[in-house]
Structures are given as structure tokens and as C-alpha cells.
Scaffold this motif. Structure first.
Motif, mmCIF file in Angstrom:
data_model
loop_
_atom_site.group_PDB
_atom_site.id
_atom_site.type_symbol
_atom_site.label_atom_id
_atom_site.label_comp_id
_atom_site.label_asym_id
_atom_site.label_seq_id
_atom_site.Cartn_x
_atom_site.Cartn_y
_atom_site.Cartn_z
ATOM 1 N N VAL A 142 -6.724 -10.071 -41.352
ATOM 2 C CA VAL A 142 -7.137 -9.443 -42.614
ATOM 3 C C VAL A 142 -8.211 -10.249 -43.331
ATOM 4 O O VAL A 142 -8.603 -9.925 -44.439
ATOM 5 C CB VAL A 142 -5.938 -9.286 -43.574
ATOM 6 N N SER A 143 -8.670 -11.313 -42.687
ATOM 7 C CA SER A 143 -9.519 -12.285 -43.362
ATOM 8 C C SER A 143 -10.812 -11.688 -43.908
ATOM 9 O O SER A 143 -11.637 -11.177 -43.152
ATOM 10 C CB SER A 143 -9.854 -13.405 -42.399
ATOM 11 N N PHE A 144 -10.987 -11.783 -45.225
ATOM 12 C CA PHE A 144 -12.254 -11.320 -45.798
ATOM 13 C C PHE A 144 -13.383 -12.253 -45.394
ATOM 14 O O PHE A 144 -14.523 -11.841 -45.255
ATOM 15 C CB PHE A 144 -12.161 -11.210 -47.317
ATOM 16 N N VAL A 145 -13.060 -13.536 -45.191
ATOM 17 C CA VAL A 145 -14.102 -14.461 -44.736
ATOM 18 C C VAL A 145 -14.583 -14.016 -43.357
ATOM 19 O O VAL A 145 -15.786 -13.921 -43.100
ATOM 20 C CB VAL A 145 -13.580 -15.914 -44.667
ATOM 21 N N GLY A 146 -13.628 -13.691 -42.485
ATOM 22 C CA GLY A 146 -13.980 -13.215 -41.148
ATOM 23 C C GLY A 146 -14.789 -11.935 -41.208
ATOM 24 O O GLY A 146 -15.808 -11.794 -40.550
ATOM 25 N N MET A 147 -14.322 -10.987 -42.029
ATOM 26 C CA MET A 147 -15.018 -9.705 -42.116
ATOM 27 C C MET A 147 -16.456 -9.890 -42.573
ATOM 28 O O MET A 147 -17.381 -9.315 -42.007
ATOM 29 C CB MET A 147 -14.320 -8.792 -43.124
ATOM 30 N N LYS B 68 -17.908 -3.829 -28.055
ATOM 31 C CA LYS B 68 -18.170 -3.830 -29.496
ATOM 32 C C LYS B 68 -16.995 -4.529 -30.172
ATOM 33 O O LYS B 68 -15.885 -4.518 -29.653
ATOM 34 C CB LYS B 68 -18.239 -2.382 -30.018
ATOM 35 N N LEU B 69 -17.252 -5.099 -31.337
ATOM 36 C CA LEU B 69 -16.131 -5.663 -32.102
ATOM 37 C C LEU B 69 -15.545 -4.560 -32.972
ATOM 38 O O LEU B 69 -16.283 -3.796 -33.595
ATOM 39 C CB LEU B 69 -16.605 -6.829 -32.969
ATOM 40 N N ALA B 70 -14.226 -4.478 -33.001
ATOM 41 C CA ALA B 70 -13.573 -3.454 -33.814
ATOM 42 C C ALA B 70 -13.895 -3.692 -35.287
ATOM 43 O O ALA B 70 -14.022 -4.834 -35.724
ATOM 44 C CB ALA B 70 -12.068 -3.499 -33.587
ATOM 45 N N THR B 71 -14.020 -2.616 -36.036
ATOM 46 C CA THR B 71 -14.417 -2.750 -37.437
ATOM 47 C C THR B 71 -13.211 -2.814 -38.356
ATOM 48 O O THR B 71 -12.065 -2.774 -37.914
ATOM 49 C CB THR B 71 -15.288 -1.557 -37.868
ATOM 50 N N LEU B 72 -13.515 -2.877 -39.646
ATOM 51 C CA LEU B 72 -12.487 -2.984 -40.674
ATOM 52 C C LEU B 72 -11.363 -1.973 -40.521
ATOM 53 O O LEU B 72 -10.205 -2.274 -40.782
ATOM 54 C CB LEU B 72 -13.125 -2.732 -42.048
ATOM 55 N N SER B 73 -11.718 -0.754 -40.092
ATOM 56 C CA SER B 73 -10.706 0.301 -40.088
ATOM 57 C C SER B 73 -9.769 0.218 -38.892
ATOM 58 O O SER B 73 -8.944 1.087 -38.702
ATOM 59 C CB SER B 73 -11.377 1.672 -40.139
ATOM 60 N N SER B 74 -9.891 -0.830 -38.083
ATOM 61 C CA SER B 74 -8.987 -0.944 -36.940
ATOM 62 C C SER B 74 -7.753 -1.792 -37.254
ATOM 63 O O SER B 74 -7.101 -2.283 -36.345
ATOM 64 C CB SER B 74 -9.723 -1.539 -35.751
ATOM 65 N N GLY B 75 -7.463 -1.978 -38.518
ATOM 66 C CA GLY B 75 -6.247 -2.698 -38.899
ATOM 67 C C GLY B 75 -6.242 -4.128 -38.394
ATOM 68 O O GLY B 75 -7.265 -4.805 -38.419
ATOM 69 N N VAL B 76 -5.080 -4.566 -37.884
ATOM 70 C CA VAL B 76 -4.973 -5.958 -37.454
ATOM 71 C C VAL B 76 -5.925 -6.293 -36.318
ATOM 72 O O VAL B 76 -6.188 -7.451 -36.047
ATOM 73 C CB VAL B 76 -3.551 -6.326 -36.997
ATOM 74 N N ALA B 77 -6.424 -5.274 -35.645
ATOM 75 C CA ALA B 77 -7.298 -5.540 -34.503
ATOM 76 C C ALA B 77 -8.734 -5.794 -34.929
ATOM 77 O O ALA B 77 -9.593 -6.016 -34.087
ATOM 78 C CB ALA B 77 -7.238 -4.378 -33.527
#
Ligand code: SF4
Ligand code: SF4
Ligand code: SF4
Ligand code: SF4
Ligand code: SF4
Lengths: 264, 250
Positions: A142-147, B68-77
Motif C-alpha cells: 500500500v506504500s504511497f512512497v512506492g506508488m 507491465k507493473l500492476a497499477t494502483l487499482s490492483s490492490g495488494v499486487a
């Protein structure tokens, strides 16, 4: 202003190095801030992320362990939370939020959320416990830093939304909330750099007690000695951003090497 | 004047908070995809999620931009690598650069090696499933696009010939997947000529079942060896069986 400029330059250059390497096939700095490969030869890794992986029960490769240890030692000996002020891209936006808050006149508004300063340490502990219990690197999920760092480095347009949320949170919900109260990665680095060597030092004889440094500092609790006694900033919650040095007109603050023996 | 400024400020704050809040809300409740296909050599999904540090080095290493890297909407993944065969399948590189680049062994060389040498044909990214309702070959129309392009042609994807009773003079040329051999590369899904592909890659753990140890293929030489050391002393409770047979429902 000088240190701030340097800082922005470092933060941005690191991101640029990642972007050009990843997207234009240069073998300079591949990957992202979680793990990277310098010149295609040396592996670096985020020690906090690796700690979670290990607690989650992953059998990781040796190269990444060495990479994480190198990074950990580096941050442990240089300055407290140097990652936060000099590398982490989230800092660009939380600083921006602080600036906007002041410029647009929101700085007198009440905060919508009140958290104890220690929240980040509890979160850090909870993350480590739950990483082991759930066999999942909990913060990395869930890391915002990672995102934010991944989003910028891999040029994902959605990162703008994440950045927007961070700015709004810091402007309206809790000033300096992300980096000062919530971020467990910042807390991790604060603990890691307890004994780091480069510290801000305060010279009482030059100080005219204007308190500009206290106003500029993102973690003002670390400057408790300002105006009372000379000495080093020993609290490692200081992010080593050097703002206090920039704003002090009397040359009462500077970076210097701390003498651990004398402190005993 | 002062008042107008205050109202403006309040408005800005409210709009910003609402926008940020609704963004977080929609991201939290909506997930793009529940299952993601992983790169070659990926450990089983739960182990993979525990080992991947989300660095994207595999994505960078792939010369075909498959991953591709999964995006924000892929939950824990979020931040983990995956691929979408219909867009870009895996080209089964012999030197498997994605696996070699992975620093954490989330992509495990051992899983794609034979006798210590990299062997991409051991990749099991998923398995191809044919929807025989939509595959036009099963209608009797000639199409073997997927079969022709399968990198493991005649091994992973075979053609089965069958008489077409409807016309009584044509043959069906039916694509059939051998699950033991299919790598899940997705080339077949990519090339399928139907609008929504009739052949799709599915994650193996979702599709495949497993059979109890005590079933033996007597016609396969040596298969009964599996029984060696297995406890065959099954204890049946006769009373329970009686109760069951005498149960009113039967
Ligand atoms: S506290 Fe966290 S988000 Fe803020 S600069 Fe440090 S690592 Fe980045
Ligand atoms: S095997 Fe080749 S094409 Fe397939 S994901 Fe790895 S690098 Fe990409
Ligand atoms: S290289 Fe390995 S650790 Fe990095 S994103 Fe790919 S699978 Fe995850
Ligand atoms: S996924 Fe399709 S193309 Fe790839 S090996 Fe399996 S059957 Fe062949
Ligand atoms: S390409 Fe599609 S329609 Fe054609 S034989 Fe294969 S699965 Fe059937």
C-alpha cells in the motif's frame, strides 16, 4: 536557499537517472527505489522493503541482501533521514503542500485530524508484525512512497492522482501529516540513523532568537535546544534538509560532524 | 472583501478534499483484474507476492515490452509485474532476461532450468483454455491460427482430426492443448481470430485440479510405483456406511 537548491537537484537527478536508464536503454541506474541496478553491476535495495520480504518468509537472493545492507549502512552513518530530504520524491510534494498551505493562507485553519507524533512508530511496528503474520510485505502493498516513486520512474499517469491526494492531505487534513506523522519508512530511517555522523549544530552565541529556523523546520521538535544552548541536533527525526541553515541570517546553524565520544 | 476570500478558501478546500476522497474511495473499491498472469519462473502466487520487491527490473529487461507493473487499482499486487497476452504475449526468450534480472528470486531460475541450464520451455505462466463454443474450428470452419503460431507447435497445441457428421464430407481440425506442455506464453491468445479470443491463458492454480494418490494409471509403465510407501490401510467405519445407506434420503 543554497542547500534547498542542492537538495532539489539531487532528488530530481536521481529520478531523471532512473527514467533515462529505464526508458532509453542506458545501463546507468535501472529499476526503481525499491531495488535498482547501478551500471548493471551493483544491486541496491530498500532495506525496509527487504526486511518485510524476509519477515514474510521469502527466500530472497544474496545480491539483494547485500544491496540492502549497503544502503542501510550508508544511511546509518551519513545524516539522519537523508533519504527523506535528499532522495524520496514524496518529499517534493509534501514540501510543496506546506508551501501552498502558507501561500494560500490555510495555515491558520484547524487540522481535521489529530494524531500523536508517535503514530509512525506504531505503524512501523504493526507493519513488521503483520508482514510476518500475513506472509505479505504489508507496507509495500500500500506504500504511497512506492506508488509515487514507481509512478514517476515508470511514467504512469495515475501517479498524478496519488500526488494530488498527498498534497491535499498535507494541506487540509494534517499539516506535514505524511512525513511527520504517518510514514513508516521515514520512521524506519529515523531509527536507523540514531548514530549517524553528519548533524546540524547550533551555536547559541550567534543566535538572535528570531525562531525562523523553528518555523522552517518540518520536524521542529528536534530543534528544542535552539536559543537555550549550543550543540548538535541529536534527535534523528531531523531529516537533514538544511532548511534551518538556509533561513538563519546569523550563521548560527551549520552541518558538522558529530562527536559521539564527547556526548557520552 | 475579507469574507469573500474566506468563502473562496473554504470552497477550494472542500472541492480538493472531495476530489481526493472520492479518488481514494474508487481506488479502494474497484479492482481492475482479480488474477494477473506472472512472468516466467514466478513462484506460486502467494510466495511471489511475498518475494517481489516491486522494482520493475524484470519489466525493464524484457525486450518485447511484454511485462507491465500492476497499477494502483490492483490492490495488494500493485507494483508487481504481469502481462496481458492479448496485447503482448511472452516470446519465450531462450536467455530469459526477465528472470535473470530479478534480484529477489521472486522469479526463480530453478523453476525454469533443466540440469542447471536455463530452459524457457519449463515456464508455466498459465495454461491455454479453449472455449469450444467460440472457436470456429469447432464449428467446422477451417482455422488453425493458434496452432500455427504456438512456439511449441504439435507439443503444447495439437490438431485433432474428426469427421464432421453434419456435412458428412468435411473434417474438423480441432486445436487441443496439452496442459503438461503448454507454457502459458499467450501467443495463441494473441493471434486468435475471434473478436474475444476463443483461446485464453488462465492461471494454472485456478484451472487445474489434482487427483488423489491412490488413482493409478495401470496402462502407464511404472505408474504404480507411486503407491510405494503410501499408507493403503484405509479404515472404513462400517457403521457409518450402514447409517448412510439406511438414511431416509436414499
Ligand atoms: S517521511 Fe516517508 S514520504 Fe516523507 S520523505 Fe521520508 S520516506 Fe518520503
Ligand atoms: S521470456 Fe522474454 S518475452 Fe517473455 S517475459 Fe521474459 S523477457 Fe519478456
Ligand atoms: S524483477 Fe523480481 S522483484 Fe523486481 S519486480 Fe520483477 S519479479 Fe518483482
Ligand atoms: S500458451 Fe498457447 S501458444 Fe503458448 S505454449 Fe501454450 S498453447 Fe502454445
Ligand atoms: S485461432 Fe481461435 S478460432 Fe482459430 S482455431 Fe485457434 S482458438 Fe479457434
Amino acid at each position: 536557499m543554497k542547500i534547498l537548491l542542492f537538495r532539489r537537484l539531487t532528488q530530481i537527478l536521481i529520478l531523471v537517472a532512473f527514467i533515462v536508464s529505464n526508458h532509453y536503454g542506458l545501463k546507468l541506474l535501472l529499476g526503481d527505489l525499491s531495488a535498482s541496478s547501478l551500471f548493471g553491476a551493483i544491486t541496491f535495495a530498500d532495506p525496509f522493503a527487504l526486511l518485510q520480504l524476509i519477515l514474510a518468509g521469502a527466500s530472497v537472493g544474496m545480491s539483494v541482501i547485500i544491496g540492502a545492507v549497503i544502503v542501510a549502512i550508508l544511511y546509518a552513518v551519513i545524516a539522519p533521514r537523508a533519504f527523506c530530504a535528499w532522495v524520496c520524491p514524496v518529499n517534493l510534494f509534501t514540501d510543496m503542500a506546506a508551501k501552498l498551505r502558507e501561500k494560500l493562507g490555510f495555515n491558520k485553519d484547524a487540522k481535521l485530524l489529530n494524531l500523536p507524533k508517535n503514530t509512525r512508530y506504531y505503524l512501523l511496528l504493526a507493519i513488521l508484525v503483520f508482514s510476518a503474520l500475513l506472509s505479505l510485505p504489508v507496507f509495500e502493498s500500500v506504500s504511497f512512497v512506492g506508488m509515487v516513486q514507481r509512478g514517476i520512474i515508470y511514467l504512469d499517469i495515475f501517479v498524478l492522482a496519488a500526488i494530488f491526494v498527498i498534497i491535499v492531505f498535507d494541506m487540509f487534513v494534517l499539516p506535514r501529516g505524511i512525513c511527520g506523522y504517518i510514514c513508516p519508512l521515514g520512521a524506519f530511517y529515523a531509527l536507523l540513523s540514531k548514530f549517524s555522523l553528519i548533524r546540524i549544530s547550533h551555536d547559541l552565541s550567534k543566535c538572535n532568537k528570531c525562531a525562523k529556523c523553528l518555523k522552517a523546520c518540518p520536524e521542529p521538535q528536534v530543534l528544542s535546544m535552539v536559543g537555550h544552548k549550543s550543540g548538535f541536533v541529536t534527535n534523528s527525526e531531523c531529516i537533514s534538509c538544511g532548511r534551518c541553515i538556509d533561513v538563519c541570517n546569523d550563521d548560527a546553524m551549520k552541518f558538522s560532524i558529530r562527536n559521539l565520544k564527547e556526548e557520552r | 472583501m475579507q469574507n469573500r476570500r474566506e468563502v473562496l478558501k473554504f470552497g477550494l478546500k472542500a472541492v480538493a478534499l472531495a476530489a481526493a476522497g472520492s479518488f481514494v474511495w474508487t481506488k479502494a473499491v474497484k479492482a481492475d483484474k482479480l488474477v494477473l498472469l506472472r512472468p516466467p519462473g514466478a513462484k506460486n502466487e502467494s510466495e511471489f507476492l511475498a518475494s517481489c520487491i516491486r522494482c520493475g527490473l524484470c519489466v525493464e529487461a524484457c525486450p518485447f515490452d511484454t511485462l507491465k507493473l500492476a497499477t494502483l487499482s490492483s490492490g495488494v499486487a500493485n507494483g508487481t509485474p504481469h502481462f496481458t497476452p492479448r496485447e503482448t504475449p511472452c516470446k519465450l526468450c531462450e536467455d530469459i532476461p526477465c528472470v535473470v534480472a530479478c534480484p529477489t528470486n521472486a522469479l526463480d531460475k530453478i523453476l525454469v532450468s533443466t540440469n542447471g541450464e536455463l530452459d524457457i520451455n519449463k515456464a508455466r505462466m498459465g495454461v491455454a483454455m479453449i472455449d469450444t463454443h467460440s472457436c470456429i474450428a469447432y464449428w467446422g470452419i477451417r482455422c488453425d491460427a493458434c496452432y500455427r503460431d504456438c512456439p511449441l507447435i504439435d507439443k503444447a497445441l495439437k490438431l485433432e482430426y474428426r469427421r464432421n457428421e453434419r456435412t458428412a464430407k468435411h473434417a474438423f481440425l480441432l486445436p487441443v492443448v496439452d496442459m503438461d506442455v503448454c507454457t502459458g506464453c499467450g501467443v495463441c491468445e494473441r493471434v486468435c481470430i475471434t473478436q474475444n479470443p476463443a483461446i485464453k491463458i488462465m492461471p494454472r492454480d485456478i484451472v487445474m485440479g489434482s487427483v488423489d494418490q491412490n488413482y493409478v494409471k495401470g496402462w502407464v509403465e511404472g505408474d504404480e510405483k507411486r503407491l510405494e510407501g503410501v499408507d493403503t490401510n484405509i479404515k472404513l467405519d462400517i457403521n457409518k456406511a450402514k447409517d448412510y445407506l439406511n438414511d431416509g434420503e436414499l
